[in-house]
Scaffold this motif. Structure first.
Motif, PDB file in Angstrom:
ATOM      1  N   THR A 247      52.125  43.990  37.156  1.00 51.78           N
ATOM      2  CA  THR A 247      51.907  42.542  37.126  1.00 51.78           C
ATOM      3  C   THR A 247      51.686  41.988  38.528  1.00 51.78           C
ATOM      4  OG1 THR A 247      53.239  42.288  35.118  1.00 51.78           O
ATOM      5  CG2 THR A 247      52.923  40.328  36.489  1.00 51.78           C
ATOM      6  N   SER A 248      52.473  42.466  39.490  1.00 52.22           N
ATOM      7  CA  SER A 248      52.341  41.961  40.865  1.00 52.22           C
ATOM      8  C   SER A 248      50.991  42.318  41.466  1.00 52.22           C
ATOM      9  CB  SER A 248      53.470  42.514  41.745  1.00 52.22           C
ATOM     10  OG  SER A 248      53.243  43.869  42.105  1.00 52.22           O
ATOM     11  N   LEU A 249      50.374  43.406  40.952  1.00 54.18           N
ATOM     12  CA  LEU A 249      49.077  43.847  41.448  1.00 54.18           C
ATOM     13  C   LEU A 249      47.926  43.341  40.592  1.00 54.18           C
ATOM     14  CD1 LEU A 249      50.002  47.556  42.297  1.00 54.18           C
ATOM     15  CD2 LEU A 249      49.696  45.677  43.906  1.00 54.18           C
ATOM     16  N   GLY A 250      48.257  42.618  39.518  1.00 55.27           N
ATOM     17  CA  GLY A 250      47.222  42.124  38.634  1.00 55.27           C
ATOM     18  C   GLY A 250      46.551  43.229  37.846  1.00 55.27           C
ATOM     19  N   ALA A 251      47.308  44.285  37.545  1.00 56.07           N
ATOM     20  CA  ALA A 251      46.762  45.449  36.842  1.00 56.07           C
ATOM     21  C   ALA A 251      47.363  45.538  35.442  1.00 56.07           C
ATOM     22  CB  ALA A 251      47.094  46.720  37.620  1.00 56.07           C
ATOM     23  N   PRO A 252      46.677  46.208  34.505  1.00 55.73           N
ATOM     24  CA  PRO A 252      47.241  46.382  33.170  1.00 55.73           C
ATOM     25  C   PRO A 252      48.467  47.284  33.215  1.00 55.73           C
ATOM     26  CG  PRO A 252      45.254  47.698  33.426  1.00 55.73           C
ATOM     27  CD  PRO A 252      45.343  46.822  34.638  1.00 55.73           C
ATOM     28  N   THR A 253      49.433  47.008  32.343  1.00 49.25           N
ATOM     29  CA  THR A 253      50.639  47.816  32.289  1.00 49.25           C
ATOM     30  C   THR A 253      50.370  49.120  31.553  1.00 49.25           C
ATOM     31  OG1 THR A 253      52.027  45.840  32.283  1.00 49.25           O
ATOM     32  CG2 THR A 253      53.030  47.889  31.506  1.00 49.25           C
ATOM     33  N   PRO A 254      50.667  50.274  32.167  1.00 45.19           N
ATOM     34  CA  PRO A 254      50.467  51.550  31.472  1.00 45.19           C
ATOM     35  C   PRO A 254      51.374  51.656  30.252  1.00 45.19           C
ATOM     36  CG  PRO A 254      50.798  51.872  33.838  1.00 45.19           C
ATOM     37  CD  PRO A 254      51.159  50.450  33.532  1.00 45.19           C
ATOM     38  N   GLU A 255      50.979  52.502  29.328  1.00 46.85           N
ATOM     39  CA  GLU A 255      51.768  52.704  28.117  1.00 46.85           C
ATOM     40  C   GLU A 255      53.070  53.429  28.445  1.00 46.85           C
ATOM     41  OE1 GLU A 255      51.360  54.786  23.682  1.00 46.85           O
ATOM     42  OE2 GLU A 255      49.625  54.629  25.031  1.00 46.85           O
ATOM     43  N   ALA A 256      54.179  52.928  27.893  1.00 48.85           N
ATOM     44  CA  ALA A 256      55.491  53.518  28.159  1.00 48.85           C
ATOM     45  C   ALA A 256      55.614  54.897  27.523  1.00 48.85           C
ATOM     46  CB  ALA A 256      56.584  52.606  27.633  1.00 48.85           C
ATOM     47  N   THR A 257      56.388  55.765  28.193  1.00 48.92           N
ATOM     48  CA  THR A 257      56.675  57.106  27.696  1.00 48.92           C
ATOM     49  C   THR A 257      58.177  57.343  27.821  1.00 48.92           C
ATOM     50  OG1 THR A 257      56.330  58.119  29.872  1.00 48.92           O
ATOM     51  CG2 THR A 257      54.403  57.944  28.428  1.00 48.92           C
ATOM     52  N   THR A 258      58.621  58.546  27.478  1.00 45.94           N
ATOM     53  CA  THR A 258      60.033  58.893  27.601  1.00 45.94           C
ATOM     54  C   THR A 258      60.189  60.133  28.471  1.00 45.94           C
ATOM     55  OG1 THR A 258      59.948  60.246  25.588  1.00 45.94           O
ATOM     56  CG2 THR A 258      60.597  57.924  25.345  1.00 45.94           C
ATOM     57  N   GLY A 259      61.471  60.413  28.842  1.00 40.44           N
ATOM     58  CA  GLY A 259      61.786  61.612  29.613  1.00 40.44           C
ATOM     59  C   GLY A 259      61.829  61.367  31.101  1.00 40.44           C
ATOM     60  N   ARG A 260      62.486  62.289  31.820  1.00 36.20           N
ATOM     61  CA  ARG A 260      62.571  62.236  33.276  1.00 36.20           C
ATOM     62  C   ARG A 260      62.941  63.612  33.787  1.00 36.20           C
ATOM     63  NH1 ARG A 260      67.751  62.143  35.745  1.00 36.20           N
ATOM     64  NH2 ARG A 260      69.465  62.102  34.242  1.00 36.20           N
ATOM     65  N   ALA A 261      62.663  63.847  35.067  1.00 38.39           N
ATOM     66  CA  ALA A 261      63.172  65.051  35.716  1.00 38.39           C
ATOM     67  C   ALA A 261      64.660  64.864  35.974  1.00 38.39           C
ATOM     68  CB  ALA A 261      62.430  65.295  37.034  1.00 38.39           C
ATOM     69  N   PRO A 262      65.473  65.915  35.886  1.00 36.70           N
ATOM     70  CA  PRO A 262      66.925  65.768  36.049  1.00 36.70           C
ATOM     71  C   PRO A 262      67.357  65.153  37.377  1.00 36.70           C
ATOM     72  CG  PRO A 262      66.426  67.892  35.070  1.00 36.70           C
ATOM     73  CD  PRO A 262      65.114  67.295  35.495  1.00 36.70           C
ATOM     74  N   TRP A 263      66.530  65.304  38.426  1.00 39.75           N
ATOM     75  CA  TRP A 263      66.898  64.774  39.739  1.00 39.75           C
ATOM     76  C   TRP A 263      66.480  63.316  39.923  1.00 39.75           C
ATOM     77  CZ3 TRP A 263      62.630  63.048  42.318  1.00 39.75           C
ATOM     78  CH2 TRP A 263      61.384  63.622  41.962  1.00 39.75           C
ATOM     79  N   GLU A 264      65.753  62.747  38.980  1.00 40.82           N
ATOM     80  CA  GLU A 264      65.284  61.367  39.108  1.00 40.82           C
ATOM     81  C   GLU A 264      66.403  60.423  38.670  1.00 40.82           C
ATOM     82  OE1 GLU A 264      60.485  61.660  38.519  1.00 40.82           O
ATOM     83  OE2 GLU A 264      61.699  61.913  36.705  1.00 40.82           O
ATOM     84  N   ARG A 265      67.360  60.232  39.571  1.00 38.03           N
ATOM     85  CA  ARG A 265      68.617  59.562  39.232  1.00 38.03           C
ATOM     86  C   ARG A 265      68.899  58.304  40.047  1.00 38.03           C
ATOM     87  NH1 ARG A 265      73.253  63.746  41.033  1.00 38.03           N
ATOM     88  NH2 ARG A 265      74.557  61.928  40.560  1.00 38.03           N
ATOM     89  N   GLY A 266      68.127  58.047  41.110  1.00 39.45           N
ATOM     90  CA  GLY A 266      68.404  56.905  41.966  1.00 39.45           C
ATOM     91  C   GLY A 266      69.579  57.168  42.901  1.00 39.45           C
ATOM     92  N   ALA A 267      69.960  56.152  43.655  1.00 37.90           N
ATOM     93  CA  ALA A 267      71.042  56.290  44.632  1.00 37.90           C
ATOM     94  C   ALA A 267      71.773  54.957  44.786  1.00 37.90           C
ATOM     95  CB  ALA A 267      70.486  56.739  45.985  1.00 37.90           C
ATOM     96  N   THR A 268      72.967  55.022  45.341  1.00 35.95           N
ATOM     97  CA  THR A 268      73.791  53.825  45.533  1.00 35.95           C
ATOM     98  C   THR A 268      73.793  53.391  46.999  1.00 35.95           C
ATOM     99  OG1 THR A 268      75.822  55.053  45.997  1.00 35.95           O
ATOM    100  CG2 THR A 268      75.323  54.604  43.682  1.00 35.95           C
TER     101      THR A 268
END
Length: 291
Positions: A247-268
């Protein structure tokens, strides 16, 4: 304080130099090109062309600068690959640390990343081990981070900043940049190929605006030695943040999917907050689109 900034014309470096100069510090910054040096001089800093892989040149530059502290912001993000970044983290850091030691510099702050932690289901704090058991291609990135952080710890006073995904001016996510091309499906852009698209799935990311990343590097000059995550307050699922970015780029939103790599966990960022760091953009939800 007299500060030597390696990588002073990168996404963080440009902002950092401006902040340091504004606070009255004397700054010597490095660039790979003469036009970069001209930009540093225009910003009120001294500039020097240095190839981070030339150990003798790095040593001469640091010795001539005679800094009180070194800030390491060397990367190979612009058009580079994970192998290129791994090389600069290993060899470039080695040269910079050796030069700092030879010049008697006792204080260093260095850029690392907050997505090299081992797999888990919750955002990682600084006590979580790095993902040294990863396979290719991820292990190339992790090994580069391990080499960087081990080298930096050789300096008496050292702070390693594990940054989240950078956004803002000069990054992948700025308006009109790589993210724009990816979200519009421009597969001819080599950077778009490198990113591999931005699937809105269950992967968790932690972001940081370059302004806040630079501020953390200045604050870290006074922090105790150690490793600190520099991320915003809002780890987020890709299916939450990708539509906001689109939205911030004025682009269409890609279709949502599921799943993630186990290390894609973020940080505090609990530790950074406890040290007095207060981000101007505490969430990507308001930061996206601000360049």
């Amino acid at each position: 304080m007299r500060v030597f900034v390696a990588g002073a014309t990168g996404a963080i470096g440009r902002v950092l130099v401006g902040q340091l100069v504004a606070e009255g510090h004397q700054v010597v910054g490095t660039s790979r090109r003469e036009e970069g040096v001209a930009g540093l001089k225009a910003a009120g800093a001294e500039g020097v062309v240095v190839d981070a892989f030339d150990a003798e040149a790095v040593a001469r530059a640091v010795a001539a600068a005679a800094p009180d502290a070194v800030i390491h912001q060397l990367t190979s993000l612009s058009g580079g690959t994970s192998a290129d970044n791994g090389r600069i983290r290993r060899a470039g850091t080695r040269n910079l640390v050796d030069a700092a030691a030879q010049a008697g510099v006792k204080r260093i702050v260095a850029q690392s990343i907050a997505w090299a932690y081992e797999p888990g289901d919750t955002p990682a704090d600084e006590n979580v081990p790095l993902d040294i058991g990863a396979g290719e291609p991820r292990i190339t990135t992790v090994n580069g981070i391990v080499a960087l952080e081990e080298a930096v710890r050789e300096i008496d006073h050292h702070v390693v900043l594990r940054y989240g995904q950078l956004y803002g001016p000069g990054t992948w996510y700025e308006r009109g940049g790589v993210a724009d091309a990816v979200l519009h499906g421009d597969s001819t852009d080599p950077a778009a190929k490198f990113l591999g698209g931005l699937p809105p799935n269950d992967a968790v990311s932690s972001f940081i605006h370059v302004t806040d990343a630079a501020r953390a590097a200045i604050n870290a000059l006074e922090w105790p030695s150690g490793t600190v995550n520099i991320v915003d307050d809002d780890p987020a699922l890709a299916r939450e943040w990708v539509p906001v970015l689109a939205t911030s780029l004025g682009a269409p939103t890609p279709e949502a999917t599921t799943g993630r790599a186990p290390w894609e966990r973020g940080a505090t960022n609990t530790l950074a907050r406890s040290l007095g760091w207060n981000p101007q953009y505490p969430t990507w939800r308001t930061g996206f689109g601000i360049n």
